[in-house]
Design a protein around this motif. Structure first.
Motif, PDB file in Angstrom:
ATOM      1  N   GLN A 153       0.821  -1.203   0.000  1.00 24.11           N
ATOM      2  CA  GLN A 153       0.000   0.000   0.000  1.00 24.11           C
ATOM      3  C   GLN A 153       0.863   1.265   0.000  1.00 24.11           C
ATOM      4  O   GLN A 153       0.453   2.303  -0.532  1.00 24.11           O
ATOM      5  CB  GLN A 153      -0.969  -0.015   1.174  1.00 24.11           C
ATOM      6  CG  GLN A 153      -1.975  -1.156   1.131  1.00 24.11           C
ATOM      7  CD  GLN A 153      -2.554  -1.394  -0.264  1.00 24.11           C
ATOM      8  OE1 GLN A 153      -2.998  -0.455  -0.927  1.00 24.11           O
ATOM      9  NE2 GLN A 153      -2.525  -2.634  -0.726  1.00 24.11           N
ATOM     10  N   THR A 297     -10.433   7.677  -7.834  1.00 31.08           N
ATOM     11  CA  THR A 297     -10.870   6.511  -7.059  1.00 31.08           C
ATOM     12  C   THR A 297     -10.488   5.229  -7.777  1.00 31.08           C
ATOM     13  O   THR A 297     -10.019   4.271  -7.155  1.00 31.08           O
ATOM     14  CB  THR A 297     -12.392   6.539  -6.828  1.00 31.08           C
ATOM     15  OG1 THR A 297     -12.797   7.828  -6.376  1.00 31.08           O
ATOM     16  CG2 THR A 297     -12.799   5.494  -5.797  1.00 31.08           C
ATOM     17  N   PHE A 301      -8.222   2.173  -6.309  1.00 30.08           N
ATOM     18  CA  PHE A 301      -8.698   0.797  -6.203  1.00 30.08           C
ATOM     19  C   PHE A 301      -7.779  -0.163  -6.957  1.00 30.08           C
ATOM     20  O   PHE A 301      -7.439  -1.240  -6.454  1.00 30.08           O
ATOM     21  CB  PHE A 301     -10.127   0.688  -6.731  1.00 30.08           C
ATOM     22  CG  PHE A 301     -11.184   0.862  -5.691  1.00 30.08           C
ATOM     23  CD1 PHE A 301     -11.818  -0.227  -5.126  1.00 30.08           C
ATOM     24  CD2 PHE A 301     -11.549   2.126  -5.255  1.00 30.08           C
ATOM     25  CE1 PHE A 301     -12.791  -0.073  -4.156  1.00 30.08           C
ATOM     26  CE2 PHE A 301     -12.522   2.303  -4.292  1.00 30.08           C
ATOM     27  CZ  PHE A 301     -13.153   1.198  -3.731  1.00 30.08           C
ATOM     28  N   ALA A 304      -4.351  -0.420  -5.208  1.00 22.18           N
ATOM     29  CA  ALA A 304      -4.431  -1.089  -3.909  1.00 22.18           C
ATOM     30  C   ALA A 304      -4.640  -2.583  -4.043  1.00 22.18           C
ATOM     31  O   ALA A 304      -4.141  -3.365  -3.221  1.00 22.18           O
ATOM     32  CB  ALA A 304      -5.568  -0.483  -3.073  1.00 22.18           C
ATOM     33  N   LEU A 380     -16.589   4.219   1.502  1.00 22.84           N
ATOM     34  CA  LEU A 380     -16.003   2.906   1.234  1.00 22.84           C
ATOM     35  C   LEU A 380     -16.777   1.824   1.958  1.00 22.84           C
ATOM     36  O   LEU A 380     -17.128   1.976   3.135  1.00 22.84           O
ATOM     37  CB  LEU A 380     -14.540   2.911   1.714  1.00 22.84           C
ATOM     38  CG  LEU A 380     -13.724   1.641   1.504  1.00 22.84           C
ATOM     39  CD1 LEU A 380     -13.482   1.386   0.026  1.00 22.84           C
ATOM     40  CD2 LEU A 380     -12.375   1.775   2.231  1.00 22.84           C
ATOM     41  N   MET A 437      -7.819  -0.971   1.062  1.00 14.18           N
ATOM     42  CA  MET A 437      -8.232   0.386   0.741  1.00 14.18           C
ATOM     43  C   MET A 437      -8.145   1.309   1.952  1.00 14.18           C
ATOM     44  O   MET A 437      -7.752   2.478   1.832  1.00 14.18           O
ATOM     45  CB  MET A 437      -9.652   0.379   0.173  1.00 14.18           C
ATOM     46  CG  MET A 437      -9.740  -0.064  -1.274  1.00 14.18           C
ATOM     47  SD  MET A 437      -8.791   1.015  -2.385  1.00 14.18           S
ATOM     48  CE  MET A 437      -9.598   2.591  -2.119  1.00 14.18           C
ATOM     49  N   CYS A 441      -5.808   4.628   2.021  1.00 12.95           N
ATOM     50  CA  CYS A 441      -6.359   5.941   2.364  1.00 12.95           C
ATOM     51  C   CYS A 441      -5.596   6.559   3.538  1.00 12.95           C
ATOM     52  O   CYS A 441      -5.300   7.760   3.543  1.00 12.95           O
ATOM     53  CB  CYS A 441      -7.840   5.814   2.709  1.00 12.95           C
ATOM     54  SG  CYS A 441      -8.910   5.508   1.278  1.00 12.95           S
TER      55      CYS A 441
END
Length: 451
Positions: A153, A297, A301, A304, A380, A437, A441
């Motif tokens: 990540q 977004t 996605f 990730a 989310l 996710m 974030c």
């Protein structure tokens, strides 16, 4: 999927009063495991057990660049020692990883790594570091999978911050949910969104030879099932649009692209759905209507999870589910069975080609990035995609196309979903990826909605 490789600093921290042979064994295992992870291009190591070690580590590392730092506590550690190095990396993601003790002859030998971990975490929080914590139990196997998740990540965050987005037009139909603050995107995420004239796309479309267009048409005939007669003239124009957008993608190294549709391409007599279908995959986020935050977004996605992401739109509400779908565009990875296309007409202008493939069902993760004042938040959740009923969007000529769609059980009651979803488009991937996710974030400084 392009795997982002990162450079990692591994700071092995402890105390000189503890048995160094025992700590050295742990340090060696951790460093070897981290160096072997697929996303790690280089792991630069330093050991800090005392004041002299702290000085050496700071001098050796402070002027280098790292995409992530692992602070591996193998015992109690005096916090100011490691902070001499960390103070130079306030914007670098930090993993605080404590190793548990070991039971020998019926007695737990506890080097007290948890004491070191709980001493530094409040400081990192106060100083605004972006960090994650692993604290192993005694005798537990090395949690290298959790470390791998963090570093992947961190790599995804790096990829997002270096992403390049291209828009042909702005906020199709004047939709407020498709508008964006260019300065804020750059300030908060480091992403600069480029915009291009529609006339440039038209010029590019006309520049391709018939041979180049014919090669794309041949690929379409090979890969797609035609469910009705598609006029050659329309197929030719759609393929030219694809070639123009692909050329811009390659020329600018784009990670995402969108073009104005309803008030844009359809005025030329066709829609961009098939062109977008050909463009979209794990490496390129594609969305309709110049939805900039939807594209961001999608990049998040995909980076990730390592999967293709796609947008769907809310159409109808049922008890416990929402009909979500898209009017003619879907990436290959979302298709259940054959890829199917048909000529379809909506209104006065749009005689185009729609993707009418069936969408996969199963567990999904979905969400949407949105602006909240001078920051970004992420709506989310995880849900389940079920087969949709037979339906049609009003206005399409008979026989109406069957659009890709599913019934989304949103993982919350429908009223909560309706009151919190920040736009008509949501981004979706298949599988349960909430933890990935959330961590991404966190590393990007984006708050996740608790709904």
């Amino acid at each position: 999927m392009k795997l982002e490789k990162i450079r990692v600093a591994v700071l092995s921290v402890g105390d000189q009063q503890y048995p160094q042979d025992r700590l050295g064994e742990v340090i060696s295992r951790v460093r070897s495991a981290i160096s072997a992870l697929p996303c790690v291009a280089e792991a630069v190591a330093a050991t800090i057990m005392n004041d002299e070690d702290a000085t050496r580590a700071e001098l050796a590392l402070k002027d280098q660049h790292f995409d992530a730092i692992v602070v591996n506590y193998v015992s109690w550690h005096i916090t100011p020692f490691v902070m001499r190095t960390l103070k130079h990396f306030r914007d670098t993601p930090v993993l605080v990883w404590g190793i548990g003790g070991r039971t020998q002859n019926g007695k737990l030998d506890a080097p007290a790594a948890a004491a070191g971990v709980t001493a530094i975490v409040p400081l990192l929080k106060q100083m605004g570091y972006r960090y994650e914590v692993i604290c192993e139990k005694p005798d537990e196997a090395l949690r290298i999978e959790a470390c791998d998740l963090f570093l992947r990540q961190a790599a995804a965050a790096k990829a997002v911050r270096s992403a390049r987005i291209g828009l042909v037009g702005y906020a199709d139909m004047g939709l407020y949910s498709c508008a964006y603050d260019k300065t804020l995107v750059f300030d908060r995420l480091g992403v600069d969104i480029e915009d291009y004239y529609s006339s440039e796309m038209l010029e590019k479309m006309d520049a391709f030879s018939e041979r180049e267009v014919a090669a794309v048409i041949a690929d379409i005939h090979r890969d797609f099932t035609f469910t009705n007669n598609i006029p050659d003239s329309v197929l030719n124009r759609v393929c030219r649009l694809y070639l123009a957008m692909a050329d811009k993608r390659d020329q600018r190294g784009l990670d995402a692209i969108s073009i104005k549709c309803v008030n844009g391409v359809t005025k030329m007599g066709f829609n961009p759905c098939l062109a977008q279908t050909l463009l979209a995959d794990k490496d390129v986020s594609v969305i309709c209507e110049c939805d900039a935050y939807g594209m961001l977004t999608g990049i998040m996605f995909s980076r990730a999870t390592g999967q293709a992401s796609a947008f769907v739109e809310n159409y109808e509400v049922f008890d416990g589910a929402v009909l979500v779908g898209v009017c003619g565009f879907i990436p290959k990875d979302f298709v259940d069975g054959d890829q199917r296309i048909r000529s379809a007409n909506l209104g006065e202008f749009n005689t185009g080609i729609s993707n009418v493939s069936r969408m996969k069902t199963g567990k999904v993760t979905y969400g949407r990035l949105y602006q909240a004042g001078d920051a970004y938040r992420m709506f989310l959740a995880e849900g389940e995609a079920l087969p949709s009923p037979k339906w049609t969007e009003s206005g399409w000529a008979e026989p109406t196309p069957d659009f890709p769609s599913v019934l989304l059980k949103p993982g919350m009651d429908v009223q909560t979903y309706l009151e919190n979803v920040p736009g008509q488009h949501i981004i979706m991937v298949y599988g349960e990826h909430l933890e990935e996710m959330k961590l991404l974030c966190k590393l990007l400084g984006i708050e996740v909605d608790r709904v």
